[in-house]
Design an enzyme around this catalytic site. Structure first.
Site, PDB file in Angstrom:
ATOM      1  N   GLU A 127      74.394  29.610 -28.976  1.00 33.33           N
ATOM      2  CA  GLU A 127      73.441  30.210 -29.913  1.00 33.33           C
ATOM      3  C   GLU A 127      72.963  31.589 -29.481  1.00 33.33           C
ATOM      4  O   GLU A 127      71.765  31.813 -29.261  1.00 33.33           O
ATOM      5  CB  GLU A 127      72.240  29.287 -30.118  1.00 33.33           C
ATOM      6  CG  GLU A 127      72.604  27.956 -30.714  1.00 33.33           C
ATOM      7  CD  GLU A 127      71.406  27.124 -31.141  1.00 33.33           C
ATOM      8  OE1 GLU A 127      70.270  27.509 -30.849  1.00 33.33           O
ATOM      9  OE2 GLU A 127      71.610  26.081 -31.778  1.00 33.33           O
ATOM     10  N   GLU A 186      76.310  20.730 -32.002  1.00 33.14           N
ATOM     11  CA  GLU A 186      74.974  20.118 -32.022  1.00 33.14           C
ATOM     12  C   GLU A 186      74.613  19.729 -33.448  1.00 33.14           C
ATOM     13  O   GLU A 186      74.909  20.471 -34.396  1.00 33.14           O
ATOM     14  CB  GLU A 186      73.882  21.089 -31.530  1.00 33.14           C
ATOM     15  CG  GLU A 186      73.870  21.327 -30.053  1.00 33.14           C
ATOM     16  CD  GLU A 186      72.774  22.296 -29.609  1.00 33.14           C
ATOM     17  OE1 GLU A 186      71.718  22.378 -30.276  1.00 33.14           O
ATOM     18  OE2 GLU A 186      72.987  22.977 -28.602  1.00 33.14           O
TER      19      GLU A 186
END
Ligand code: BGP
Length: 482
Positions: free
Chosen positions: A170, A382
Site C-alpha cells: 500500500e 488483504e
C-alpha cells in the site's frame, strides 16, 4: 455478466491469510533488531489509539511455531507476512544482522514443513529509523539503493524457498498518510511536492527490486500490493462522472499504471504540472519502470471498501485527518480535493463500526477493472472485517466476520467466472493484531489473541474463532461450501 454454468475457483487456488511484521511480531528490540520509524512514531502522544504500540504486539516473534501449527490445522495454502527491514539491517544499510535473517529462515521453513506457501512482503511500512536520521528516508533518492540492497539480501537468502514476493504494501496509503495527512511517520501534512517525490522514489525502489529478483530467480512471482478502492460516480450528472475519472487517475491509476505499465497517467501528470508538484525524474527512470513493469507477474490488491466521487468546488472540502479510530460509528468526515472531487458516504451500503463501507461487489469490480485495464493475474493480498470480538465461555462467535468474508468470496468467485485470473485470496488477518491507528480492540483475525491495549493485560493465548472453522471448510471445498 450472467453465466449459465459457473466454474468457480481454479484447482491450485491459494487460500491464504496475511499479517505484517510490526503488527504481529513484537520483540521490538530483540536479537539485534534496529529501531524503526514506527517504534518512534507510536511514542508521540496522540498518534495512536490509547497510545498503543507494537512493542510486544501479539508476540508472533516468539510464538510463530504455535501460529503456524494453527495455520496447518486449518489447511491454509499460503501465509502472507512481511519482513522487518530493521531485523535484517538494523541501520537500514551496512552491517547485516544474522539473527534477524535466521528468524525468517525458521518461519519460512516452518511454513514449508506444513506445505504452506510463504508469500513475502518486502516492505510493510516499518523503515529503519537510522535512514530517517541519515537522510530523511523516502524523501531522499538514496533510499532506492538501500531498499534494493535490502530486498536483494532477502531474495538471495530466501529465494530458493519463496516463490511469491510483494515489493511494497500500500504505497498509496503509507505515502498519503505520511506526507499529506500527518497520520503515519514522518507525520507531515499537505506536502504535495514531497508526496509525489517520495512516491517516485518508492516506484524506483519497487522497480529495482523486481529487476534484481528476476535476475536471480526468473521464475519467481512478483508484484506490489495496492490499496484499491474502486469508485462510483455520485450520480449520472456529467460533472460527477468527471470527478470519478479524476479520482481514478489520481488515486488509483497513478500507482497501478506504474506497476503494470511503468508510466504515469497523462491527465494526472498534467494536473500535477499545473500545481507545480511533479516529481523530479532522472534520465533512464521511465525506462527502468517500464522494464520492471514488463516483468511483474500480478497485481496485488488490498480490498476493503469502495468510495463515491462527487464534484468538489474549488472552495470545497480538503484532506482531513479526522478519521474514526475509536470504533464509534458515524465519526468519520467527508474528505476531498478542492476543484476535483470529494468522497461522500454511499447510502446504499452498510458500514463497519469504524465507518468503512461494506461492499462485496466492489471486490469483483477490482478484479474486472484490473483485468480489462492491465490483463494481469491478481493476488487479493488483504480483505477482512475489523470488529469488536468477545470471548464467551472460552469461545469467540463472530458470525458478522463469516458473513462479511462469505459475501466477498462469493463475489470473487464470480470474478473468476468473469475470466479474471485470480491466484490467491488472503484475508486480513490471521491472528488478531495491532491495527496501526486503532489499537488492539479492532480485531480482524481468525484466531483471537488475549491482550488489551495495555500490553500488561492479557495472556496472549490464542483462541480459534468460529470463522477459523468456517474458513477451514471453505479451503477444504475450494470455495464451494461457503
Ligand atoms: C491495510 C494495511 C494493513 C492493515 C489493514 C487494516 O491498509 O495494509 O496493515 O492494518 O489495512 O487497517 P486498519 O488496521 O487501519 O483497520
Amino acid at each position: 455478466m450472467y453465466f449459465k454454468e459457473t466454474k468457480g475457483f481454479p484447482k491450485d487456488f491459494l487460500w491464504g491469510s496475511a499479517s505484517a511484521a510490526y503488527q504481529v511480531e513484537g520483540g521490538w528490540d530483540a536479537d539485534g533488531k534496529g529501531v524503526t520509524n514506527w517504534d518512534k512514531f507510536v511514542r508521540i502522544p496522540g498518534k495512536t489509539f490509547k497510545a498503543t504500540t507494537g512493542d510486544k504486539a501479539v508476540d508472533h516473534y516468539h510464538r510463530f511455531k504455535e501460529d503456524v501449527k494453527l495455520m496447518a490445522d486449518m489447511g491454509l495454502k499460503t501465509y502472507r507476512f512481511s519482513i522487518a527491514w530493521a531485523r535484517i539491517y538494523p541501520n537500514g544499510n551496512g552491517e547485516i544482522n544474522e539473527a534477524g535473517l535466521s528468524f525468517y529462515d525458521d518461519l519460512i521453513n516452518e511454513l514449508i514443513k506444513y506445505g504452506i506457501e510463504p508469500m513475502v512482503t518486502v516492505y510493510h511500512w516499518d523503515m529503519p529509523q537510522a535512514l530517517e536520521e541519515e537522510y530523511h528516508g523516502w524523501e531522499n533518492r538514496r533510499i532506492v539503493d538501500d531498499y534494493v540492497n535490502y530486498a536483494t539480501t532477502l531474495f538471495k537468502r530466501y529465494g530458493d524457498r519463496v516463490k511469491y514476493w510483494i515489493t511494497m504494501n500500500e504505497q498509496n496509503i503509507f505515502t498519503s498518510f505520511g506526507w499529506l495527512k500527518g497520520m503515519h511517520p514522518p507525520g507531515k501534512e499537505n506536502d504535495m511536492k514531497t508526496f509525489y517525490q517520495v512516491n517516485h522514489h518508492a516506484n524506483m525502489a519497487h522497480a529495482g527490486a523486481v529487476l534484481a529478483l528476476k535476475e536471480l530467480y526468473p521464475d519467481a512471482k512478483v508484484g506490489a500490493s495496492f490499496a484499491y478502492s474502486p469508485c462510483y460516480a455520485f450520480d449520472r450528472k456529467p460533472e460527477n462522472a468527471m470527478a470519478k475519472a479524476d479520482y481514478d487517475d489520481l488515486q488509483n491509476y497513478w500507482w497501478m499504471d506504474i506497476y503494470a505499465y511503468g508510466r504515469y497517467p497523462r491527465s494526472a501528470w498534467a494536473y500535477l504540472e499545473t500545481m507545480g508538484v511533479t516529481p523530479d525524474i532522472q534520465d533512464g527512470d521511465m525506462e527502468t519502470l517500464r522494464k520492471a513493469a514488463a516483468l511483474v507477474n500480478f497485481m496485488g490488491v488490498n480490498y476493503y471498501q469502495t468510495c463515491v466521487a462527487e464534484y468538489n468546488p474549488i472552495d470545497g472540502v480538503g484532506m482531513s485527518n479526522a478519521m474514526n479510530t475509536t470504533g464509534k460509528k458515524g465519526t468519520a468526515q467527508v474528505q476531498g480535493v478542492p476543484g476535483l472531487y470529494k468522497n461522500p458516504a454511499n447510502d446504499f451500503l452498510p458500514t463497519t463500526d469504524w465507518d468503512w463501507t461494506i461492499d462485496p461487489m466492489g471486490l469483483r469490480m477490482c478484479c474486472r477493472d484490473i483485468t480489462s485495464r492491465y490483463d494481469l493475474p491478481i493476488v487479493i493480498s488483504e480483505n477482512g472485517l475489523g470488529a469488536f470480538d468477545k470471548v464467551e465461555d472460552g469461545q469467540v462467535h463472530d458470525p458478522y466476520r463469516i458473513a462479511y468474508l462469505k459475501a466477498h468470496i462469493e463475489e470473487l468467485k464470480k470474478a473468476c467466472d468473469d475470466g479474471c485470473q485470480v491466484l490467491a485470496y488472503c484475508t486480513w488477518s490471521y491472528t488478531d493484531l495491532l491495527s496501526w491507528l486503532n489499537g488492539y480492540q479492532k480485531r480482524y483475525g481468525f484466531v483471537y489473541v488475549d491482550r488489551e491495549e495495555d500490553e500488561n493485560y492479557g495472556t496472549l493465548n490464542r483462541i480459534p474463532k468460529d470463522s477459523y472453522y468456517w474458513y477451514q471448510k471453505v479451503i477444504e471445498t475450494n470455495g464451494e461450501e461457503l
